[in-house]
Enzyme design. Sequence first.
Site, PDB file in Angstrom:
ATOM      1  N   TYR A 211      23.766  34.258  37.725  1.00  0.00           N
ATOM      2  CA  TYR A 211      22.952  35.176  36.912  1.00  0.00           C
ATOM      3  C   TYR A 211      21.984  34.445  35.986  1.00  0.00           C
ATOM      4  O   TYR A 211      21.355  35.080  35.135  1.00  0.00           O
ATOM      5  CB  TYR A 211      23.845  36.042  36.005  1.00  0.00           C
TER       6      TYR A 211
ATOM      7  N   TYR B  67      35.218  36.535  33.516  1.00  0.00           N
ATOM      8  CA  TYR B  67      34.420  36.245  34.708  1.00  0.00           C
ATOM      9  C   TYR B  67      34.194  34.735  34.863  1.00  0.00           C
ATOM     10  O   TYR B  67      33.141  34.298  35.323  1.00  0.00           O
ATOM     11  CB  TYR B  67      33.092  37.028  34.689  1.00  0.00           C
TER      12      TYR B  67
ATOM     13  N   GLY C  99      36.696  44.630  29.433  1.00  0.00           N
ATOM     14  CA  GLY C  99      37.139  43.351  29.988  1.00  0.00           C
ATOM     15  C   GLY C  99      36.553  42.222  29.171  1.00  0.00           C
ATOM     16  O   GLY C  99      37.203  41.617  28.315  1.00  0.00           O
ATOM     17  N   ARG C 100      35.261  41.975  29.391  1.00  0.00           N
ATOM     18  CA  ARG C 100      34.576  40.838  28.783  1.00  0.00           C
ATOM     19  C   ARG C 100      34.734  40.780  27.266  1.00  0.00           C
ATOM     20  O   ARG C 100      34.963  39.710  26.716  1.00  0.00           O
ATOM     21  CB  ARG C 100      33.086  40.934  29.117  1.00  0.00           C
TER      22      ARG C 100
ATOM     23  N   ARG D  96      28.842  31.827  36.607  1.00  0.00           N
ATOM     24  CA  ARG D  96      27.879  32.696  35.925  1.00  0.00           C
ATOM     25  C   ARG D  96      26.486  32.063  35.745  1.00  0.00           C
ATOM     26  O   ARG D  96      25.481  32.720  36.013  1.00  0.00           O
ATOM     27  CB  ARG D  96      28.426  33.170  34.574  1.00  0.00           C
TER      28      ARG D  96
ATOM     29  N   GLY E 280      31.947  47.480  29.765  1.00  0.00           N
ATOM     30  CA  GLY E 280      30.535  47.107  29.664  1.00  0.00           C
ATOM     31  C   GLY E 280      30.079  46.517  28.356  1.00  0.00           C
ATOM     32  O   GLY E 280      28.962  45.999  28.266  1.00  0.00           O
TER      33      GLY E 280
ATOM     34  N   CYS F   8      27.065  20.216  45.632  1.00  0.00           N
ATOM     35  CA  CYS F   8      25.828  19.826  46.306  1.00  0.00           C
ATOM     36  C   CYS F   8      24.802  20.949  46.343  1.00  0.00           C
ATOM     37  O   CYS F   8      24.376  21.384  47.412  1.00  0.00           O
ATOM     38  CB  CYS F   8      26.143  19.360  47.717  1.00  0.00           C
TER      39      CYS F   8
ATOM     40  N   GLU G   7      37.568  50.906  29.651  1.00  0.00           N
ATOM     41  CA  GLU G   7      37.982  49.825  30.559  1.00  0.00           C
ATOM     42  C   GLU G   7      37.323  48.510  30.128  1.00  0.00           C
ATOM     43  O   GLU G   7      36.535  47.925  30.877  1.00  0.00           O
ATOM     44  CB  GLU G   7      37.569  50.169  31.996  1.00  0.00           C
TER      45      GLU G   7
HETATM   46  N1  LLP Z   1      35.266  49.064  34.778  1.00  0.00           N
HETATM   47  C1  LLP Z   1      34.614  48.938  35.957  1.00  0.00           C
HETATM   48  C2  LLP Z   1      34.655  50.012  36.921  1.00  0.00           C
HETATM   49  C3  LLP Z   1      33.900  47.751  36.217  1.00  0.00           C
HETATM   50  O1  LLP Z   1      33.255  47.631  37.370  1.00  0.00           O
HETATM   51  C4  LLP Z   1      33.874  46.721  35.263  1.00  0.00           C
HETATM   52  C5  LLP Z   1      33.155  45.476  35.512  1.00  0.00           C
HETATM   53  C6  LLP Z   1      34.590  46.905  34.048  1.00  0.00           C
HETATM   54  C7  LLP Z   1      35.253  48.093  33.842  1.00  0.00           C
HETATM   55  C8  LLP Z   1      34.654  45.855  32.973  1.00  0.00           C
HETATM   56  O2  LLP Z   1      33.421  45.608  32.434  1.00  0.00           O
HETATM   57  P1  LLP Z   1      33.252  44.653  31.136  1.00  0.00           P
HETATM   58  O3  LLP Z   1      33.861  45.360  29.961  1.00  0.00           O
HETATM   59  O4  LLP Z   1      33.966  43.392  31.432  1.00  0.00           O
HETATM   60  O5  LLP Z   1      31.797  44.476  31.017  1.00  0.00           O
HETATM   61  N2  LLP Z   1      30.758  39.015  37.039  1.00  0.00           N
HETATM   62  C9  LLP Z   1      29.871  39.613  36.070  1.00  0.00           C
HETATM   63  C10 LLP Z   1      30.428  40.894  35.501  1.00  0.00           C
HETATM   64  C11 LLP Z   1      30.763  41.934  36.541  1.00  0.00           C
HETATM   65  C12 LLP Z   1      31.368  43.171  35.970  1.00  0.00           C
HETATM   66  C13 LLP Z   1      31.917  44.055  37.048  1.00  0.00           C
HETATM   67  N3  LLP Z   1      32.516  45.257  36.603  1.00  0.00           N
HETATM   68  C14 LLP Z   1      29.563  38.585  34.978  1.00  0.00           C
HETATM   69  O6  LLP Z   1      30.024  37.454  35.076  1.00  0.00           O
HETATM   70  O7  LLP Z   1      28.827  38.885  34.057  1.00  0.00           O
END
Ligand code: LLP
Length: 411
Positions: A315, A370, A267-268, A311, A230, A341, A265
Amino acid sequence: MSGISSQQLRAIASEFGTPAYVYDAALIRARFRALADACGDDPHALHYAIKANATLAIVRLMRECGARADANSGGEIEVALCAGFAPAEIVFTGVGKSAAELRRAVSLGVKAINAESPGEVERIAAIARDLGTVARVAIRINPDVDAESHPHISTGLSTNKFGMSIDAARAMARDIGRHPSLHIVGLHVHIGSQITKTAPLARAAETLSGLALSLMADGVPLEHLDVGGGLGIAYQPGQVVVSPEEYAAAILPAVRRTGLTLLLEPGRWIVGPAGLLLTSVVDLKAQPVDPVSNETRWFVIADAGMTDLLRPALYGAWHEIAAVSPRPGADILCDVVGPVCETTDTLGSGRRLPPVDVGDLLVVRDAGAYGSVMASNYNRRPIAAEVLVDDGAWRLIRRRQTVEELLQWDV
Ligand code: LLP
Protein backbone atom coordinates in the site's frame (compact mmCIF):
# COMPACT_ATOMS: atom_id res chain seq x y z
CA MET A 1 3.23 3.89 21.11
CA SER A 2 4.44 0.75 22.80
CA GLY A 3 6.18 1.12 26.16
CA ILE A 4 8.79 -1.57 25.53
CA SER A 5 12.27 -0.35 26.49
CA SER A 6 15.45 -0.52 24.40
CA GLN A 7 16.98 -2.78 27.02
CA GLN A 8 14.07 -5.22 26.73
CA LEU A 9 14.33 -5.15 22.94
CA ARG A 10 18.05 -5.94 23.03
CA ALA A 11 17.41 -8.84 25.40
CA ILE A 12 14.54 -10.14 23.25
CA ALA A 13 16.71 -9.97 20.11
CA SER A 14 19.51 -11.90 21.73
CA GLU A 15 17.12 -14.51 23.13
CA PHE A 16 14.89 -15.10 20.10
CA GLY A 17 16.78 -13.56 17.17
CA THR A 18 15.44 -11.22 14.52
CA PRO A 19 13.23 -10.46 12.75
CA ALA A 20 10.69 -10.70 15.56
CA TYR A 21 7.34 -9.13 16.30
CA VAL A 22 7.15 -7.72 19.81
CA TYR A 23 3.82 -6.75 21.41
CA ASP A 24 2.95 -4.73 24.49
CA ALA A 25 0.13 -6.46 26.43
CA ALA A 26 -0.56 -3.45 28.68
CA LEU A 27 -1.10 -1.20 25.68
CA ILE A 28 -3.47 -3.70 24.05
CA ARG A 29 -5.53 -3.82 27.26
CA ALA A 30 -5.55 -0.02 27.58
CA ARG A 31 -6.64 0.51 24.00
CA PHE A 32 -9.42 -2.08 24.25
CA ARG A 33 -10.67 -0.34 27.41
CA ALA A 34 -10.55 3.11 25.77
CA LEU A 35 -12.72 1.93 22.91
CA ALA A 36 -15.16 0.11 25.19
CA ASP A 37 -15.39 3.12 27.51
CA ALA A 38 -16.16 5.42 24.58
CA CYS A 39 -19.32 3.38 23.93
CA GLY A 40 -20.44 4.19 27.47
CA ASP A 41 -23.73 2.74 28.67
CA ASP A 42 -25.17 2.17 25.22
CA PRO A 43 -25.69 -1.56 24.69
CA HIS A 44 -22.67 -2.68 22.70
CA ALA A 45 -20.18 -5.47 22.07
CA LEU A 46 -16.66 -5.22 20.68
CA HIS A 47 -15.95 -8.09 18.35
CA TYR A 48 -12.18 -8.04 17.88
CA ALA A 49 -11.31 -8.45 14.17
CA ILE A 50 -9.05 -11.47 14.34
CA LYS A 51 -7.66 -10.76 10.88
CA ALA A 52 -5.67 -7.84 12.30
CA ASN A 53 -3.57 -10.16 14.45
CA ALA A 54 -4.48 -13.83 14.67
CA THR A 55 -1.65 -15.04 16.88
CA LEU A 56 -3.37 -17.19 19.50
CA ALA A 57 -1.92 -15.41 22.54
CA ILE A 58 -3.12 -12.05 21.20
CA VAL A 59 -6.60 -13.40 20.48
CA ARG A 60 -6.68 -14.90 24.00
CA LEU A 61 -5.61 -11.56 25.44
CA MET A 62 -8.49 -9.88 23.63
CA ARG A 63 -10.92 -12.41 25.15
CA GLU A 64 -9.49 -11.76 28.61
CA CYS A 65 -10.11 -8.06 28.01
CA GLY A 66 -13.79 -8.79 27.43
CA ALA A 67 -13.84 -8.71 23.65
CA ARG A 68 -15.88 -11.00 21.45
CA ALA A 69 -14.67 -12.17 18.07
CA ASP A 70 -15.05 -11.29 14.40
CA ALA A 71 -13.80 -14.11 12.19
CA ASN A 72 -13.25 -13.73 8.48
CA SER A 73 -12.57 -17.32 7.47
CA GLY A 74 -12.92 -20.88 8.66
CA GLY A 75 -9.35 -20.62 9.95
CA GLU A 76 -10.17 -17.57 12.06
CA ILE A 77 -13.27 -19.33 13.47
CA GLU A 78 -10.98 -22.16 14.65
CA VAL A 79 -8.54 -19.64 16.16
CA ALA A 80 -11.44 -17.98 18.01
CA LEU A 81 -12.63 -21.33 19.38
CA CYS A 82 -9.09 -22.27 20.33
CA ALA A 83 -8.74 -18.95 22.17
CA GLY A 84 -11.82 -19.87 24.22
CA PHE A 85 -14.58 -17.91 22.53
CA ALA A 86 -18.01 -19.54 22.55
CA PRO A 87 -19.73 -19.79 19.14
CA ALA A 88 -22.35 -17.33 20.42
CA GLU A 89 -19.56 -14.74 20.77
CA ILE A 90 -18.36 -15.05 17.16
CA VAL A 91 -19.60 -13.18 14.12
CA PHE A 92 -18.51 -14.58 10.78
CA THR A 93 -17.95 -12.18 7.88
CA GLY A 94 -16.27 -12.56 4.52
CA VAL A 95 -16.81 -12.36 0.81
CA GLY A 96 -16.73 -15.82 -0.74
CA LYS A 97 -17.34 -18.13 2.21
CA SER A 98 -16.93 -21.74 1.07
CA ALA A 99 -19.59 -24.39 1.58
CA ALA A 100 -17.37 -26.05 4.20
CA GLU A 101 -16.90 -22.77 6.08
CA LEU A 102 -20.64 -22.07 6.06
CA ARG A 103 -21.43 -25.59 7.22
CA ARG A 104 -19.00 -25.24 10.11
CA ALA A 105 -20.42 -21.84 11.12
CA VAL A 106 -24.03 -23.04 10.92
CA SER A 107 -23.35 -26.22 12.86
CA LEU A 108 -21.51 -24.29 15.57
CA GLY A 109 -24.39 -21.82 15.82
CA VAL A 110 -22.32 -18.64 15.64
CA LYS A 111 -23.88 -15.39 16.79
CA ALA A 112 -24.30 -14.13 13.21
CA ILE A 113 -23.18 -15.05 9.74
CA ASN A 114 -22.85 -11.75 7.93
CA ALA A 115 -24.25 -12.70 4.53
CA GLU A 116 -22.76 -10.91 1.55
CA SER A 117 -25.13 -11.88 -1.27
CA PRO A 118 -28.63 -13.23 -1.96
CA GLY A 119 -27.02 -16.45 -3.22
CA GLU A 120 -25.13 -16.88 0.03
CA VAL A 121 -28.34 -16.47 2.04
CA GLU A 122 -29.87 -19.30 -0.01
CA ARG A 123 -26.84 -21.50 0.61
CA ILE A 124 -26.96 -20.84 4.36
CA ALA A 125 -30.67 -21.68 4.38
CA ALA A 126 -30.04 -24.96 2.58
CA ILE A 127 -27.22 -25.94 4.94
CA ALA A 128 -29.29 -25.09 8.03
CA ARG A 129 -32.25 -27.07 6.64
CA ASP A 130 -29.95 -29.99 5.99
CA LEU A 131 -28.54 -29.82 9.52
CA GLY A 132 -32.02 -29.42 11.03
CA THR A 133 -31.16 -26.12 12.65
CA VAL A 134 -31.87 -22.40 12.36
CA ALA A 135 -28.96 -20.20 11.25
CA ARG A 136 -28.57 -16.68 12.62
CA VAL A 137 -27.96 -14.36 9.70
CA ALA A 138 -27.16 -10.66 9.41
CA ILE A 139 -27.19 -8.89 6.08
CA ARG A 140 -24.08 -7.02 5.04
CA ILE A 141 -25.09 -3.92 3.16
CA ASN A 142 -22.99 -1.93 0.75
CA PRO A 143 -23.93 1.68 1.56
CA ASP A 144 -22.04 3.17 -1.42
CA VAL A 145 -19.98 5.35 0.92
CA ASP A 146 -16.39 6.32 0.17
CA ALA A 147 -14.29 5.64 3.28
CA GLU A 148 -11.66 8.06 1.90
CA SER A 149 -8.93 5.62 2.86
CA HIS A 150 -6.43 3.83 0.58
CA PRO A 151 -8.44 2.41 -2.36
CA HIS A 152 -7.06 -1.09 -1.68
CA ILE A 153 -8.71 -1.16 1.75
CA SER A 154 -11.91 0.77 1.00
CA THR A 155 -14.88 -1.58 0.81
CA GLY A 156 -18.03 0.55 0.94
CA LEU A 157 -18.50 1.70 -2.65
CA SER A 158 -21.08 0.06 -4.88
CA THR A 159 -18.23 -0.87 -7.23
CA ASN A 160 -16.50 -2.84 -4.42
CA LYS A 161 -17.17 -6.56 -4.11
CA PHE A 162 -18.60 -6.35 -0.59
CA GLY A 163 -22.17 -6.56 0.68
CA MET A 164 -25.55 -5.99 -0.92
CA SER A 165 -27.25 -2.83 -2.13
CA ILE A 166 -29.91 -1.35 0.14
CA ASP A 167 -32.65 -2.51 -2.23
CA ALA A 168 -31.29 -6.04 -2.40
CA ALA A 169 -30.88 -6.10 1.39
CA ARG A 170 -34.46 -4.91 1.92
CA ALA A 171 -35.83 -7.61 -0.38
CA MET A 172 -33.55 -10.18 1.23
CA ALA A 173 -34.61 -9.28 4.78
CA ARG A 174 -38.25 -9.86 3.90
CA ASP A 175 -37.33 -13.08 2.14
CA ILE A 176 -35.47 -14.44 5.14
CA GLY A 177 -38.74 -14.38 7.08
CA ARG A 178 -40.04 -16.99 4.67
CA HIS A 179 -37.15 -19.38 5.39
CA PRO A 180 -37.92 -21.49 8.44
CA SER A 181 -34.21 -22.36 8.71
CA LEU A 182 -33.07 -18.71 8.92
CA HIS A 183 -33.35 -16.15 11.66
CA ILE A 184 -32.41 -12.59 10.73
CA VAL A 185 -30.63 -11.02 13.67
CA GLY A 186 -29.03 -7.87 12.35
CA LEU A 187 -27.56 -5.67 9.67
CA HIS A 188 -23.86 -5.25 9.01
CA VAL A 189 -21.66 -2.73 7.28
CA HIS A 190 -17.89 -2.30 6.95
CA ILE A 191 -16.77 0.47 4.63
CA GLY A 192 -13.01 0.08 4.93
CA SER A 193 -9.96 0.25 7.12
CA GLN A 194 -7.55 2.94 8.35
CA ILE A 195 -10.35 5.51 8.20
CA THR A 196 -9.28 8.90 9.54
CA LYS A 197 -12.48 10.94 9.09
CA THR A 198 -15.78 10.67 10.97
CA ALA A 199 -18.09 11.67 8.10
CA PRO A 200 -17.96 8.38 6.14
CA LEU A 201 -18.37 6.35 9.35
CA ALA A 202 -21.39 8.46 10.36
CA ARG A 203 -22.91 8.17 6.89
CA ALA A 204 -22.58 4.38 6.90
CA ALA A 205 -24.15 4.15 10.36
CA GLU A 206 -27.01 6.42 9.24
CA THR A 207 -27.68 4.25 6.21
CA LEU A 208 -27.67 1.11 8.34
CA SER A 209 -29.96 2.63 10.92
CA GLY A 210 -32.38 3.97 8.28
CA LEU A 211 -32.72 0.52 6.74
CA ALA A 212 -33.14 -1.08 10.18
CA LEU A 213 -35.95 1.33 11.11
CA SER A 214 -37.82 0.66 7.89
CA LEU A 215 -37.42 -3.11 8.24
CA MET A 216 -38.55 -3.05 11.87
CA ALA A 217 -41.58 -0.98 10.83
CA ASP A 218 -42.38 -3.82 8.42
CA GLY A 219 -42.21 -6.29 11.28
CA VAL A 220 -38.71 -7.68 10.67
CA PRO A 221 -37.26 -8.41 14.12
CA LEU A 222 -33.64 -7.32 14.53
CA GLU A 223 -31.25 -7.63 17.47
CA HIS A 224 -28.16 -5.68 16.49
CA LEU A 225 -26.47 -3.26 14.13
CA ASP A 226 -22.88 -4.16 13.32
CA VAL A 227 -20.93 -1.19 12.00
CA GLY A 228 -17.74 -3.17 11.30
CA GLY A 229 -14.24 -1.89 12.02
CA GLY A 230 -12.08 0.67 10.29
CA LEU A 231 -10.91 3.17 12.89
CA GLY A 232 -7.51 4.46 11.76
CA ILE A 233 -4.32 5.08 13.73
CA ALA A 234 -1.58 7.70 13.41
CA TYR A 235 1.31 6.02 11.59
CA GLN A 236 3.08 9.35 11.04
CA PRO A 237 3.87 11.73 13.87
CA GLY A 238 1.17 14.39 14.02
CA GLN A 239 -1.19 12.53 11.69
CA VAL A 240 -4.78 13.55 12.49
CA VAL A 241 -6.99 10.60 13.36
CA VAL A 242 -10.40 10.02 14.95
CA SER A 243 -10.43 9.50 18.73
CA PRO A 244 -12.60 6.76 20.27
CA GLU A 245 -14.88 9.47 21.66
CA GLU A 246 -15.29 11.12 18.26
CA TYR A 247 -15.87 7.70 16.74
CA ALA A 248 -18.60 6.86 19.24
CA ALA A 249 -20.19 10.29 18.75
CA ALA A 250 -20.26 9.68 14.98
CA ILE A 251 -22.07 6.35 15.12
CA LEU A 252 -24.03 6.15 18.36
CA PRO A 253 -26.81 8.66 17.56
CA ALA A 254 -27.87 6.67 14.49
CA VAL A 255 -27.77 3.36 16.35
CA ARG A 256 -29.65 4.78 19.36
CA ARG A 257 -32.63 5.68 17.18
CA THR A 258 -33.15 1.97 16.52
CA GLY A 259 -32.86 0.82 20.12
CA LEU A 260 -30.67 -2.04 18.86
CA THR A 261 -27.36 -3.27 20.29
CA LEU A 262 -24.27 -1.83 18.61
CA LEU A 263 -21.59 -4.25 17.44
CA LEU A 264 -18.12 -3.03 16.49
CA GLU A 265 -15.38 -5.03 14.80
CA PRO A 266 -12.20 -3.12 15.63
CA GLY A 267 -8.84 -4.59 14.73
CA ARG A 268 -6.09 -2.14 13.84
CA TRP A 269 -6.97 0.51 16.43
CA ILE A 270 -6.50 -1.92 19.31
CA VAL A 271 -3.43 -3.88 18.28
CA GLY A 272 -1.68 -1.73 15.64
CA PRO A 273 0.27 0.64 17.90
CA ALA A 274 0.96 -2.15 20.41
CA GLY A 275 3.28 -4.10 18.13
CA LEU A 276 6.64 -3.49 16.51
CA LEU A 277 8.87 -5.39 14.18
CA LEU A 278 12.37 -5.83 15.55
CA THR A 279 15.01 -6.27 12.87
CA SER A 280 18.80 -6.28 12.51
CA VAL A 281 20.88 -4.43 9.97
CA VAL A 282 22.60 -6.99 7.75
CA ASP A 283 24.34 -4.70 5.26
CA LEU A 284 24.96 -1.08 4.34
CA LYS A 285 25.53 0.22 0.85
CA ALA A 286 26.13 3.72 -0.45
CA GLN A 287 23.94 5.07 -3.25
CA PRO A 288 24.85 7.89 -5.62
CA VAL A 289 24.95 11.28 -3.91
CA ASP A 290 21.42 12.61 -3.38
CA PRO A 291 20.90 15.43 -5.94
CA VAL A 292 18.64 17.39 -3.57
CA SER A 293 20.57 17.31 -0.32
CA ASN A 294 23.98 16.68 -1.93
CA GLU A 295 24.76 14.00 0.64
CA THR A 296 25.41 10.29 0.35
CA ARG A 297 22.22 8.31 0.52
CA TRP A 298 22.47 4.79 1.98
CA PHE A 299 20.72 1.50 1.65
CA VAL A 300 20.25 0.14 5.14
CA ILE A 301 19.54 -3.51 4.47
CA ALA A 302 17.55 -5.20 7.23
CA ASP A 303 16.84 -8.86 7.92
CA ALA A 304 13.08 -8.06 7.82
CA GLY A 305 11.34 -7.26 4.59
CA MET A 306 8.09 -7.51 2.69
CA THR A 307 7.71 -11.15 3.71
CA ASP A 308 7.51 -10.01 7.34
CA LEU A 309 5.69 -6.68 6.94
CA LEU A 310 3.95 -6.36 3.61
CA ARG A 311 2.16 -3.04 4.18
CA PRO A 312 4.84 -0.69 2.78
CA ALA A 313 5.24 -2.79 -0.38
CA LEU A 314 1.52 -3.37 -0.88
CA TYR A 315 0.00 0.00 0.00
CA GLY A 316 2.99 2.33 0.10
CA ALA A 317 2.25 2.43 3.84
CA TRP A 318 4.47 4.53 6.10
CA HIS A 319 5.79 3.01 9.34
CA GLU A 320 8.15 4.84 11.63
CA ILE A 321 11.62 3.26 11.78
CA ALA A 322 14.05 3.95 14.60
CA ALA A 323 17.33 2.64 15.99
CA VAL A 324 17.02 0.67 19.23
CA SER A 325 20.33 2.03 20.56
CA PRO A 326 21.00 5.24 18.62
CA ARG A 327 24.69 5.88 17.96
CA PRO A 328 26.02 9.40 18.41
CA GLY A 329 26.78 11.38 15.27
CA ALA A 330 25.09 13.07 12.36
CA ASP A 331 21.96 11.50 10.88
CA ILE A 332 22.22 9.64 7.61
CA LEU A 333 19.74 9.76 4.74
CA CYS A 334 18.70 6.22 3.85
CA ASP A 335 16.29 3.74 2.38
CA VAL A 336 15.59 0.92 4.80
CA VAL A 337 15.13 -2.14 2.62
CA GLY A 338 14.63 -5.86 3.10
CA PRO A 339 16.54 -8.85 1.75
CA VAL A 340 13.89 -9.98 -0.76
CA CYS A 341 14.62 -9.91 -4.48
CA GLU A 342 12.18 -7.11 -5.32
CA THR A 343 12.71 -3.38 -5.41
CA THR A 344 9.32 -2.93 -3.72
CA ASP A 345 10.86 -4.69 -0.71
CA THR A 346 11.41 -1.36 1.02
CA LEU A 347 10.34 -0.76 4.62
CA GLY A 348 10.88 2.99 4.44
CA SER A 349 12.47 5.28 1.90
CA GLY A 350 14.14 8.65 2.34
CA ARG A 351 14.42 8.20 6.11
CA ARG A 352 16.79 9.89 8.54
CA LEU A 353 18.48 7.56 11.02
CA PRO A 354 21.39 8.00 13.38
CA PRO A 355 24.60 6.40 12.05
CA VAL A 356 24.02 2.65 11.81
CA ASP A 357 26.28 -0.34 11.50
CA VAL A 358 25.82 -3.96 10.55
CA GLY A 359 24.30 -5.82 13.51
CA ASP A 360 22.43 -2.79 14.87
CA LEU A 361 18.82 -3.28 15.88
CA LEU A 362 15.99 -1.26 14.34
CA VAL A 363 12.29 -1.14 15.15
CA VAL A 364 9.50 -0.69 12.66
CA ARG A 365 6.64 0.76 14.69
CA ASP A 366 2.86 0.34 14.62
CA ALA A 367 3.17 -3.14 13.17
CA GLY A 368 0.82 -4.94 15.56
CA ALA A 369 -2.03 -5.02 13.03
CA TYR A 370 -1.79 -6.55 9.56
CA GLY A 371 1.87 -7.37 10.19
CA SER A 372 2.46 -10.98 11.13
CA VAL A 373 -0.89 -12.04 9.64
CA MET A 374 0.20 -10.96 6.16
CA ALA A 375 3.65 -12.55 6.31
CA SER A 376 4.65 -15.00 3.60
CA ASN A 377 7.30 -17.57 2.84
CA TYR A 378 8.39 -15.86 -0.38
CA ASN A 379 12.08 -16.55 -1.03
CA ARG A 380 11.57 -19.52 1.31
CA ARG A 381 11.86 -17.18 4.23
CA PRO A 382 10.63 -18.63 7.51
CA ILE A 383 8.00 -16.57 9.32
CA ALA A 384 9.30 -14.46 12.22
CA ALA A 385 9.08 -15.20 15.93
CA GLU A 386 6.56 -13.28 18.06
CA VAL A 387 7.05 -12.16 21.63
CA LEU A 388 4.58 -10.68 24.13
CA VAL A 389 5.87 -8.28 26.77
CA ASP A 390 3.71 -8.09 29.88
CA ASP A 391 4.42 -6.53 33.24
CA GLY A 392 8.17 -6.28 32.67
CA ALA A 393 8.52 -9.88 31.52
CA TRP A 394 8.23 -11.41 28.09
CA ARG A 395 7.47 -14.73 26.52
CA LEU A 396 7.61 -16.32 23.12
CA ILE A 397 4.07 -16.58 21.71
CA ARG A 398 4.97 -17.90 18.27
CA ARG A 399 8.18 -19.64 17.49
CA ARG A 400 10.16 -18.77 14.38
CA GLN A 401 9.55 -21.17 11.51
CA THR A 402 12.49 -23.15 10.22
CA VAL A 403 13.38 -23.94 6.62
CA GLU A 404 13.22 -27.64 7.56
CA GLU A 405 9.58 -27.18 8.59
CA LEU A 406 8.78 -25.43 5.33
CA LEU A 407 10.32 -28.26 3.34
CA GLN A 408 8.09 -30.78 5.09
CA TRP A 409 5.09 -29.52 3.07
CA ASP A 410 6.65 -30.55 -0.22
CA VAL A 411 5.67 -34.04 -1.33
N1 LLP B 1 -14.63 -6.09 9.90
C1 LLP B 1 -14.51 -6.46 8.60
C2 LLP B 1 -15.63 -7.07 7.92
C3 LLP B 1 -13.29 -6.24 7.93
O1 LLP B 1 -13.18 -6.59 6.66
C4 LLP B 1 -12.22 -5.64 8.62
C5 LLP B 1 -10.94 -5.41 7.96
C6 LLP B 1 -12.39 -5.29 9.98
C7 LLP B 1 -13.61 -5.52 10.57
C8 LLP B 1 -11.30 -4.68 10.82
O2 LLP B 1 -10.94 -3.45 10.35
P1 LLP B 1 -9.91 -2.50 11.17
O3 LLP B 1 -10.60 -2.06 12.43
O4 LLP B 1 -8.72 -3.33 11.48
O5 LLP B 1 -9.62 -1.40 10.25
N2 LLP B 1 -4.40 -5.32 5.29
C9 LLP B 1 -4.88 -3.96 5.36
C10 LLP B 1 -6.17 -3.85 6.14
C11 LLP B 1 -7.28 -4.73 5.61
C12 LLP B 1 -8.53 -4.65 6.42
C13 LLP B 1 -9.51 -5.72 6.01
N3 LLP B 1 -10.72 -5.73 6.73
C14 LLP B 1 -3.78 -3.07 5.94
O6 LLP B 1 -2.69 -3.57 6.21
O7 LLP B 1 -3.98 -1.88 6.08
